[in-house]
Write a protein that holds these residues in place. Structure first.
Motif, PDB file in Angstrom:
ATOM      1  N   PRO A   3       0.753  -1.129   0.079  1.00 50.58           N
ATOM      2  CA  PRO A   3      -0.045  -0.008   0.031  1.00 50.58           C
ATOM      3  C   PRO A   3       0.979   1.045   0.226  1.00 50.58           C
ATOM      4  O   PRO A   3       1.900   1.431   0.589  1.00 50.58           O
ATOM      5  CB  PRO A   3      -0.784  -0.102   1.299  1.00 50.58           C
ATOM      6  N   VAL A   4       0.323   2.176  -0.665  1.00 57.63           N
ATOM      7  CA  VAL A   4       1.087   3.657  -0.689  1.00 57.63           C
ATOM      8  C   VAL A   4       0.502   4.526   0.524  1.00 57.63           C
ATOM      9  O   VAL A   4      -0.752   4.563   0.451  1.00 57.63           O
ATOM     10  CB  VAL A   4       0.897   4.068  -2.153  1.00 57.63           C
ATOM     11  N   LYS A   5       1.483   5.025   1.040  1.00 54.27           N
ATOM     12  CA  LYS A   5       0.928   5.783   2.424  1.00 54.27           C
ATOM     13  C   LYS A   5       1.634   7.254   1.957  1.00 54.27           C
ATOM     14  O   LYS A   5       3.155   7.199   2.389  1.00 54.27           O
ATOM     15  CB  LYS A   5       1.138   5.122   3.591  1.00 54.27           C
ATOM     16  N   LEU A   6       0.942   8.303   1.887  1.00 54.20           N
ATOM     17  CA  LEU A   6       1.440   9.426   1.765  1.00 54.20           C
ATOM     18  C   LEU A   6       2.112  10.201   3.296  1.00 54.20           C
ATOM     19  O   LEU A   6       1.108   9.824   4.049  1.00 54.20           O
ATOM     20  CB  LEU A   6       0.592  10.359   1.061  1.00 54.20           C
ATOM     21  N   LEU A   7       3.094  10.701   3.205  1.00 56.44           N
ATOM     22  CA  LEU A   7       3.347  11.454   4.188  1.00 56.44           C
ATOM     23  C   LEU A   7       2.432  12.639   4.793  1.00 56.44           C
ATOM     24  O   LEU A   7       1.943  13.406   3.606  1.00 56.44           O
ATOM     25  CB  LEU A   7       4.909  11.989   4.373  1.00 56.44           C
ATOM     26  N   PRO A   8       2.226  12.943   5.823  1.00 58.57           N
ATOM     27  CA  PRO A   8       1.272  14.058   6.212  1.00 58.57           C
ATOM     28  C   PRO A   8       1.832  15.356   5.929  1.00 58.57           C
ATOM     29  O   PRO A   8       2.842  15.665   6.286  1.00 58.57           O
ATOM     30  CB  PRO A   8       1.029  13.881   7.661  1.00 58.57           C
ATOM     31  N   GLY A   9       1.155  16.144   5.217  1.00 58.82           N
ATOM     32  CA  GLY A   9       1.566  17.607   4.744  1.00 58.82           C
ATOM     33  C   GLY A   9       2.407  17.507   3.659  1.00 58.82           C
ATOM     34  O   GLY A   9       3.106  18.421   3.021  1.00 58.82           O
ATOM     35  N   ALA A  10       2.523  16.417   2.808  1.00 60.77           N
ATOM     36  CA  ALA A  10       3.534  16.275   1.762  1.00 60.77           C
ATOM     37  C   ALA A  10       2.878  17.120   0.601  1.00 60.77           C
ATOM     38  O   ALA A  10       3.800  17.778   0.037  1.00 60.77           O
ATOM     39  CB  ALA A  10       3.598  14.753   1.247  1.00 60.77           C
ATOM     40  N   ILE A  11       1.673  17.094   0.234  1.00 63.46           N
ATOM     41  CA  ILE A  11       1.168  17.887  -0.729  1.00 63.46           C
ATOM     42  C   ILE A  11       1.288  19.140  -0.679  1.00 63.46           C
ATOM     43  O   ILE A  11       1.908  19.929  -1.765  1.00 63.46           O
ATOM     44  CB  ILE A  11      -0.429  17.638  -1.021  1.00 63.46           C
ATOM     45  N   ASN A  12       1.172  19.904   0.670  1.00 63.50           N
ATOM     46  CA  ASN A  12       1.261  21.351   0.910  1.00 63.50           C
ATOM     47  C   ASN A  12       2.779  21.520   0.577  1.00 63.50           C
ATOM     48  O   ASN A  12       3.278  22.738   0.221  1.00 63.50           O
ATOM     49  CB  ASN A  12       1.054  21.406   2.339  1.00 63.50           C
ATOM     50  N   GLU A  13       3.877  20.450   1.145  1.00 58.96           N
ATOM     51  CA  GLU A  13       5.286  20.931   1.029  1.00 58.96           C
ATOM     52  C   GLU A  13       5.608  20.929  -0.376  1.00 58.96           C
ATOM     53  O   GLU A  13       6.452  21.956  -0.768  1.00 58.96           O
ATOM     54  CB  GLU A  13       6.060  19.882   1.842  1.00 58.96           C
ATOM     55  N   ILE A  14       5.162  20.089  -1.176  1.00 57.75           N
ATOM     56  CA  ILE A  14       5.467  20.029  -2.806  1.00 57.75           C
ATOM     57  C   ILE A  14       4.895  21.373  -3.358  1.00 57.75           C
ATOM     58  O   ILE A  14       5.619  22.117  -3.937  1.00 57.75           O
ATOM     59  CB  ILE A  14       4.747  19.012  -3.268  1.00 57.75           C
ATOM     60  N   THR A  15       3.600  21.730  -2.918  1.00 53.53           N
ATOM     61  CA  THR A  15       3.206  22.959  -3.573  1.00 53.53           C
ATOM     62  C   THR A  15       4.015  24.442  -2.933  1.00 53.53           C
ATOM     63  O   THR A  15       4.192  25.136  -3.933  1.00 53.53           O
ATOM     64  CB  THR A  15       1.616  23.171  -2.917  1.00 53.53           C
ATOM     65  N   VAL A  16       4.233  24.388  -1.821  1.00 48.88           N
ATOM     66  CA  VAL A  16       5.145  25.392  -1.561  1.00 48.88           C
ATOM     67  C   VAL A  16       6.464  25.241  -2.299  1.00 48.88           C
ATOM     68  O   VAL A  16       6.892  26.552  -2.797  1.00 48.88           O
ATOM     69  CB  VAL A  16       5.327  25.576   0.070  1.00 48.88           C
ATOM     70  N   SER A  17       7.144  24.453  -2.227  1.00 46.79           N
ATOM     71  CA  SER A  17       8.313  24.447  -2.986  1.00 46.79           C
ATOM     72  C   SER A  17       8.289  24.538  -4.553  1.00 46.79           C
ATOM     73  O   SER A  17       9.160  25.381  -5.106  1.00 46.79           O
ATOM     74  CB  SER A  17       8.915  22.895  -2.742  1.00 46.79           C
ATOM     75  N   VAL A  18       7.536  24.165  -5.053  1.00 45.06           N
ATOM     76  CA  VAL A  18       6.985  24.676  -6.680  1.00 45.06           C
ATOM     77  C   VAL A  18       6.673  25.818  -6.698  1.00 45.06           C
ATOM     78  O   VAL A  18       7.206  26.426  -7.417  1.00 45.06           O
ATOM     79  CB  VAL A  18       5.990  23.468  -7.104  1.00 45.06           C
ATOM     80  N   CYS A  19       6.123  26.290  -5.868  1.00 45.15           N
ATOM     81  CA  CYS A  19       5.816  27.900  -6.021  1.00 45.15           C
ATOM     82  C   CYS A  19       6.859  28.711  -5.582  1.00 45.15           C
ATOM     83  O   CYS A  19       7.120  29.842  -6.321  1.00 45.15           O
ATOM     84  CB  CYS A  19       4.760  28.382  -4.590  1.00 45.15           C
ATOM     85  N   GLU A  43     -10.533  16.379  -0.889  1.00 48.79           N
ATOM     86  CA  GLU A  43     -10.725  17.270  -2.233  1.00 48.79           C
ATOM     87  C   GLU A  43      -9.686  18.371  -2.102  1.00 48.79           C
ATOM     88  O   GLU A  43      -9.293  18.479  -3.348  1.00 48.79           O
ATOM     89  CB  GLU A  43     -12.085  17.691  -2.198  1.00 48.79           C
ATOM     90  N   GLU A  44      -9.240  18.991  -1.311  1.00 48.46           N
ATOM     91  CA  GLU A  44      -8.345  20.327  -1.263  1.00 48.46           C
ATOM     92  C   GLU A  44      -7.025  19.497  -1.817  1.00 48.46           C
ATOM     93  O   GLU A  44      -6.435  20.249  -2.790  1.00 48.46           O
ATOM     94  CB  GLU A  44      -8.102  20.774   0.252  1.00 48.46           C
ATOM     95  N   GLU A  45      -6.658  18.497  -1.340  1.00 49.27           N
ATOM     96  CA  GLU A  45      -5.398  17.814  -1.800  1.00 49.27           C
ATOM     97  C   GLU A  45      -5.600  17.579  -3.338  1.00 49.27           C
ATOM     98  O   GLU A  45      -4.473  17.880  -3.859  1.00 49.27           O
ATOM     99  CB  GLU A  45      -4.856  16.532  -0.974  1.00 49.27           C
ATOM    100  N   ARG A  46      -6.542  17.101  -3.658  1.00 47.72           N
ATOM    101  CA  ARG A  46      -6.914  16.622  -4.981  1.00 47.72           C
ATOM    102  C   ARG A  46      -6.663  17.820  -5.931  1.00 47.72           C
ATOM    103  O   ARG A  46      -6.188  17.876  -7.029  1.00 47.72           O
ATOM    104  CB  ARG A  46      -7.920  15.969  -5.089  1.00 47.72           C
ATOM    105  N   ARG A  47      -7.273  18.925  -5.442  1.00 43.88           N
ATOM    106  CA  ARG A  47      -7.319  20.135  -6.281  1.00 43.88           C
ATOM    107  C   ARG A  47      -5.618  20.916  -6.488  1.00 43.88           C
ATOM    108  O   ARG A  47      -5.383  21.397  -7.487  1.00 43.88           O
ATOM    109  CB  ARG A  47      -8.187  21.272  -5.579  1.00 43.88           C
ATOM    110  N   ALA A  48      -5.363  20.792  -5.163  1.00 45.35           N
ATOM    111  CA  ALA A  48      -3.848  21.270  -5.369  1.00 45.35           C
ATOM    112  C   ALA A  48      -3.031  20.400  -6.363  1.00 45.35           C
ATOM    113  O   ALA A  48      -2.222  20.972  -7.107  1.00 45.35           O
ATOM    114  CB  ALA A  48      -3.240  20.987  -4.011  1.00 45.35           C
ATOM    115  N   ILE A  49      -3.228  18.962  -6.471  1.00 45.95           N
ATOM    116  CA  ILE A  49      -2.440  18.407  -7.385  1.00 45.95           C
ATOM    117  C   ILE A  49      -2.906  18.812  -8.726  1.00 45.95           C
ATOM    118  O   ILE A  49      -1.899  19.265  -9.525  1.00 45.95           O
ATOM    119  CB  ILE A  49      -2.592  16.804  -7.254  1.00 45.95           C
ATOM    120  N   ASP A  50      -4.145  18.936  -9.050  1.00 48.26           N
ATOM    121  CA  ASP A  50      -4.604  19.403 -10.268  1.00 48.26           C
ATOM    122  C   ASP A  50      -3.824  20.642 -10.735  1.00 48.26           C
ATOM    123  O   ASP A  50      -3.484  20.867 -11.916  1.00 48.26           O
ATOM    124  CB  ASP A  50      -6.074  19.589 -10.223  1.00 48.26           C
ATOM    125  N   ARG A  51      -3.941  21.609  -9.849  1.00 50.61           N
ATOM    126  CA  ARG A  51      -3.217  22.795 -10.145  1.00 50.61           C
ATOM    127  C   ARG A  51      -1.560  22.851 -10.505  1.00 50.61           C
ATOM    128  O   ARG A  51      -1.298  23.529 -11.465  1.00 50.61           O
ATOM    129  CB  ARG A  51      -3.520  23.939  -8.893  1.00 50.61           C
TER     130      ARG A  51
END
Length: 71
Positions: A3-19, A43-51
């Protein structure tokens, strides 16, 4: 299959880094792949990935082959 388990806050950290860097690293792309496979994303994390993906397709974010981008 493991199973794939995402680290908590990973999407937020990726988004900040990319910005900050306007670059999507190899490690970021693996993180996004893990996130997409994680069925517990809200849903918020999915939208962040889409952006992030749309920004990449539109050329606002470049793909780099490094594992991380240092300033």
């Amino acid at each position: 299959m493991f199973p794939v388990k995402l680290l908590p806050g990973a999407i937020n950290e990726i988004t900040v880094s990319v910005c900050e860097t306007k670059s999507l690293t190899l490690a970021d792309r693996y993180g996004l792949m893990a996130a997409i496979l994680d069925e517990s994303l809200d849903e918020e994390e999915r939208r962040a990935i889409d952006r992030l993906l749309r920004s990449t397709l539109r050329g606002r974010v470049k793909l780099v082959d490094e594992l991380s981008v240092t300033n």
